[in-house]
Design an enzyme around this catalytic site. Structure first.
Site, mmCIF file in Angstrom:
data_model
loop_
_atom_site.group_PDB
_atom_site.id
_atom_site.type_symbol
_atom_site.label_atom_id
_atom_site.label_comp_id
_atom_site.label_asym_id
_atom_site.label_seq_id
_atom_site.Cartn_x
_atom_site.Cartn_y
_atom_site.Cartn_z
ATOM 1 N N GLU A 94 0.811 -1.214 0.000
ATOM 2 C CA GLU A 94 0.000 0.000 0.000
ATOM 3 C C GLU A 94 0.843 1.261 0.000
ATOM 4 O O GLU A 94 0.458 2.275 -0.597
ATOM 5 C CB GLU A 94 -0.956 -0.009 1.194
ATOM 6 C CG GLU A 94 -2.070 -1.047 1.105
ATOM 7 C CD GLU A 94 -1.622 -2.466 1.420
ATOM 8 O OE1 GLU A 94 -0.487 -2.625 1.912
ATOM 9 O OE2 GLU A 94 -2.391 -3.413 1.164
ATOM 10 N N HIS A 163 -10.760 -5.183 8.489
ATOM 11 C CA HIS A 163 -11.562 -4.982 7.275
ATOM 12 C C HIS A 163 -12.804 -4.151 7.566
ATOM 13 O O HIS A 163 -13.738 -4.154 6.774
ATOM 14 C CB HIS A 163 -11.995 -6.336 6.685
ATOM 15 C CG HIS A 163 -10.886 -7.168 6.120
ATOM 16 N ND1 HIS A 163 -9.865 -7.669 6.879
ATOM 17 C CD2 HIS A 163 -10.639 -7.616 4.858
ATOM 18 C CE1 HIS A 163 -9.053 -8.395 6.116
ATOM 19 N NE2 HIS A 163 -9.496 -8.368 4.889
#
Ligand code: TPP
Ligand code: TPP
Ligand code: MG
Ligand code: MG
Lengths: 365, 345, 365, 345
Positions: A94, A163
């Site tokens: 990321e 998540h």
């Protein structure tokens, strides 16, 4: 791990449960109308498709965004249509994705990266805060950062750890970022098209629990001369007794609460904040000047959450008229729990109703 | 590829005994069965999701079997059911994470020597380095083994971990399961240079690439690595070349990014069938043995299913009580109002 | 780049400017007294020395912490005294430092890592938020995280970019973290000794502009039976008309402001919040119930800063008695500027006085 | 170490002409003088701080000189004054960052082709990869060059950048100045394996280790790397072995971590003296030339000093106006109250 959403809300059980693997159907537009019925996933997909078509400098990338179309299928079909140089997969990193976005923006592109899930924005925070948010400033405006970072966000899908996070307070605190979150397909379509054409970095927080919920999208809305761009907050339901302020998936929940409260004669106004930075303080104050009471609702933990900022803006602007301190109904100061406990964590209808009650029953002294 | 030097005293790690070989097979059979069962349970709604490890049984059982649970410590990802099983972790407590009971699982990481299940890709590689350095400080000969995937190898933390480990000579085994895929992205578009083990040279870390579908090769490589680490020689990288035969998770649809032909070609030989043949030809096991292994695997899966079905949700109060060792006034008051508003007490 | 502090406040000009390169002098304790005069750098150094001596599991590490003694000399002499296995340098990687801390804690150590400057905590945020703050929870209490992360913090030293950041709002929002910041040498000594003996992760934010300021340290304070542990907020000056809430370097500034305001007959109470998580809401409410007015002061940007949380806690607890909305005097919503502009950015005496004035002159309607 | 293949057409990069050689020397002399002056200015209070690059003139000028500022783009750290000078960046605008006028410097990165000064160690390596990939998308043959130190090589971003660049075949030159130190930490306790260039193999990236005190070796290596990148062959790593002869910055005290003897041994030959000898023996320059170079360097430093002294602070309103391309109501109101309270208007 990727979302277990599909598993948790099997098609048979929930209206939200359109399979993420289904191809985006054509918009079901009644003849002659500009309104189509789309899920938020379809609305976002359509917005990205149009952005790619309209701006040759726009590029989309991230983990599994290309061939797979993203784990939530938001970029479904875009690589096939626009080519693998416009829509592509990156290695699994990321910080790399965001750092690369900064470099592409320096080269004159409009990157639209995806971080696969909220919790995986953390490895990219250094690039987001120290680079993306500051390059325009550092370069004295010579190197603008037209980057639209899409982050599937918030909880409610019984997902694995990391998540289901709500990072808006962190993002909103960072100078140089703008932050927005849509609450329904119509908003999703227009806010994404707007965000993805701005010259500044925008964090676009998608409420993943709403991806498969359908709604009417007026494709013209932002084009009509009097509508103007989709900036600022939006009153989703007018009411006289109390204002509920929310964003993302909590807006739909607040609308449900308003229906229930109406049965008891309580007339609730629901304000979709939409932009979490800059916050539309005027709209907050206008609503609460009228209702004289407010509850702010969010999924993120209470302490130092964006609810504090919203509450303080309201208090600052409505001190004289406010009948009770602004209430916050939020997630708790605990790590987002596993699926079995998430309904205990996310503000539910009961807890929001209790919040309303506390405000309505508040007596001085 | 094998740059791991022989031990100073010239002795290799001990080869597995016949009993060990049969145990390895039984473990692999149990893991295969439990894995397939978990996928079925997800379809039946017993658990909301699962990340299958079909095809990785040799890599997982072979490496997990090398662990000495009286001293070593293992840092898994989210796909190491086979490692956990080989280490003797309670499988209901392990699978509870997939039932959405508790992130990380209900097993006790301290007694089981398995760190909590880790959902951040490459999130725990550095923990292994820190834990291992702690062993050095303590003068212990215990070893940390951390698992990571081909996709995980792209994360900056993996680089930092390898560099730290090599600079500090920390006793860490980096066990890479290169299973060909990171969700939809194949290794060749993920791992520049083609091999994670090959990166060892750049850090001065000895590295081995092994056939990850050959349980004996994996076991031997892991035992060699542990010997190396225990003797104070610093870290080792093992890259087990294997294949993720199933979907990434029960919500994935591999048909969108790879064809059945590609799957067949990539998967190579099935690790169970292969080991079975080896045992048969070596005369170490017969059909009766395999039938028993299969039956006991089935019985075990059934027990795990029952355990999972019996597993109720954790009390909501744990949300508050387990945040800190020393709680805070804010948490206490949030816990109290949660109790009032949600449990109506 | 490392701090340019030494350069910007040359010895001749400022009382704060003791050279960071000077060895820690022996405490200048008057005979028979338990009070010594120390700079904050010396107080922190002494606290760490004692922690190492008292707890054989405590280890200190970070970039340049060992041989050099840290760029601010906070760990000066500790490697020589306690050995290179207790106090050591790491490679230059903050995520590595924090990830390693988590692993050491899992192995039963009490790591006291340093991140060299506030802005370089960002590369470690993923390990801080997703690992250090959650491991106790994830492991259901089996793997506590007794980690004390020292972060030289805040601005005011004309430093290069990323060397003057205020991350408290971010840290305070993260479930599983505790956050504390000392305002003077006495607080520094006791808060660090306390933090570094806790079984939970504590972010210890050191106000680097105060490192060289001397003050009296009563070495016993926390030991005396009635003093109790240094938890909660602390009234640094009692007053009747208005409460100033601050932490870190802003406490000293607020005390200056209080002196100035006193000349105009305004009696200011100054509350040093000390713990930024958990926040001592009781102390806030107790003070403002009395003064009925409050201003919160911090260096971090306004929006979604910790000031919003403080203001909301006060409003919540003192709604009836509050005479005016709580004011926030803070940094602006801009990236921390270069040295030439930092006095424009950090709340200065004038801006705090204006804030007080706004509150005092507030009239309803 | 040199794994960079010869170009497809067999031609090496063009060797420098005599004029170029003399220009290189003049640049190095200017940089040496300006660097020494900046340290003095800090002591005199003209600037609050500075990060000297004494000893790294060959590495910086040699590489910066290879840049084609009509198309390439360079991503510096905080110590690349010599690169900036070789690229023709305005030195007052460059040094303004050290006067604490504006983070990143006042020069225009777009026209100068030098990204803003970067204070995050390894903060910009990924930007170079992104920018370079943009060139691929645009069909341009421009190259990105990013600078990093031995210390920076430990950061996860460097790994991610090298892997991304290799996977995408991005035209990036990773120019590592291995100057032996990261503040107080020597390379051997920082870079496991001993060489950043050696890591290239693990990514399939060709790499060169060069004598960073030999300006001609550096120039040649950089030109070769640019040729390689321009032809679409992907990234290159250059590790220039040099030495940080001065303190880390004007607030550092190297006496705390290295002895003068160690400095003498580590520093090797002075890059300026060495090049001067080369020019002399090749008959390409005489004492008069060196005297002129020295005089013009001194004059230039004096001009920069005057420029810096004349440089006033930026107006505070820029704090607000330069955050975004499209400002926000909150910023407008903060700007207004700042003006009222601070400028009393
Ligand atoms: C930091 C982070 N980024 C993204 C994800 C989402 N994600 C989960 S698994 C996965 C692929 C991992 O691939 P690999 O490391 O090869 O392991 P495998 O799944 O093949 O076992 C991704 C992208 C994540 N969990 N963590
Ligand atoms: C991310 C980050 N961590 C720490 C620092 C503090 N710091 C500045 S320079 C430096 C050493 C850098 O060493 P190296 O990369 O070798 O470059 P050199 O200073 O030798 O040119 C450190 C630790 C920083 N600026 N950024
Ligand atoms: Mg994989
Ligand atoms: Mg260096």
């Amino acid at each position: 791990m990727t979302g277990f959403r599909q598993a948790q809300s099997p098609d048979a059980k929930s209206p939200e449960a359109q399979s993420p693997d289904a191809p985006s159907p054509d918009p079901e537009a009644p003849a002659g109308s500009h309104t189509v019925t789309l899920s938020m996933q379809q609305a976002l997909n359509r917005a990205l498709d149009e952005v790619l078509a309209e701006n040759p400098r726009a590029v989309i990338f991230g983990e599994d965004c290309g061939r797979l179309g993203g784990v939530f299928r938001i970029t479904d079909g875009l690589q096939a249509k626009h080519g693998a140089s416009r829509v592509f997969d990156t290695p699994l990193a990321e910080s790399g994705i965001l750092g690369m976005s900064v470099g592409l923006a320096m080269a004159g592109f409009h990157p639209i990266p995806e971080v696969q899930f909220d919790g995986f924005a953390y490895p990219a925070i250094n690039q987001i805060v120290c680079q993306m948010a500051r390059m325009n400033y550092r370069s004295r405006g010579a190197l603008p950062m037209p980057i639209t970072l899409r982050v599937p966000s918030f909880g409610g899908i019984r997902a694995p750890e990391h998540h289901s996070e709500s990072l808006e307070a962190l993002f909103a605190h960072v100078p140089g970022l703008k932050v927005v979150s849509p609450s329904n397909p119509h908003e999703a379509y227009h806010l994404l098209k707007y965000a993805a054409t701005r010259p500044d970095p925008v964090i676009f927080m998608e409420p993943k629990s709403r991806y498969w919920q359908k709604g009417d999208v007026d494709l013209r809305a932002a084009d009509t001369p009097d509508a103007g761009p989709p900036t600022g907050a939006k009153v989703m339901r007018h009411g006289r007794h109390i204002t509920l302020v929310a964003w993302g998936a909590m807006v739909a929940r607040c609308l449900q609460v308003a229906d229930l409260a109406a049965e008891d004669g309580i007339d609730v106004e629901v304000l979709d904040l939409r932009w979490l930075k800059p916050i539309d303080a005027e709209a907050l104050v206008a609503s609460v000047r009228k209702t004289r009471r407010a509850v702010v609702v969010h999924e993120a933990p209470l302490t130092s959450g964006l609810g504090a900022e919203v509450a303080q803006l309201i208090t600052q602007g409505c001190f004289d008229t406010l009948k009770a301190p602004v209430e916050r109904v939020t997630g708790f100061d605990v790590p987002y729990p596993s699926g079995d406990l998430e309904d205990e964590y996310i503000p539910n209808i009961d807890r929001i109703l209790f919040g309303i009650q506390r405000v309505l029953e508040y007596r001085r002294g | 590829m094998d740059t791991l030097p022989l031990p100073d005293d010239g002795t290799a790690a001990a080869p597995p005994t016949p009993d060990e070989l049969r145990e390895l097979y039984s473990l692999m059979a149990a893991v295969r069965r439990l894995d397939a069962s978990a996928v079925a349970w997800q379809r039946q709604g017993v658990i909301p999701g699962y990340a299958p490890e079909l095809g990785q049984e040799a890599a997982q059982v072979g490496s997990g079997y090398a662990v000495d649970t009286s001293r070593d410590f293992v840092f898994p990802t989210y796909r190491e059911m086979g490692v956990a099983r080989a280490m003797g972790v309670d499988m209901v407590e392990y699978m509870s994470t997939h039932k959405a009971t508790w992130h990380g699982g209900l097993y006790d990481p301290k007694t089981s020597r398995l760190a909590p299940i880790q959902a951040v890709v490459a999130g725990s590689v550095l923990h292994a380095v820190g834990w291992a350095h702690g062993q050095t400080l303590d003068g212990s000969d215990a070893v940390a083994m951390t698992y990571l995937g081909d996709g995980a190898s792209s994360q900056g933390d993996v680089h930092e971990a390898m560099n730290f480990a090599a600079v500090m000579k920390a006793p860490v085994v980096f066990f890479v399961q290169n299973n060909g895929w990171a969700i939809s992205v194949p290794t060749e578009r993920q791992v520049a240079g083609g091999s994670v083990a090959a990166r060892g040279a750049g850090y001065g870390i000895p590295a081995l690439q092994v056939d990850g579908n050959d349980v004996l090769a994996v076991l031997e490589a892991t035992r060699r690595a542990f010997v190396h680490c225990r003797s104070g020689n610093g870290p080792v990288i093992i890259e087990a070349m294997t294949y993720r035969r199933g979907p990434h998770s029960t919500s994935d649809d591999p048909g969108r990014y790879r064809s059945l032909d590609e799957e067949r070609d990539g998967a190579g030989e099935d690790p169970l069938r292969r080991f079975r043949q080896q045992l048969l030809s070596a005369g170490l096991a017969d059909e009766a043995f395999f039938a028993r292994a299969e039956a006991s695997a089935a019985a075990e899966a059934e027990m795990v299913r029952e355990g999972l079905e019996a597993l109720g949700p954790r009390p909501g109060s744990e949300m508050f009580d387990l945040v800190f060792q020393e709680t805070t006034p804010a948490l206490q008051s949030q816990s109290a109002s949660w109790r009032e508003e949600s449990e109506h007490v």
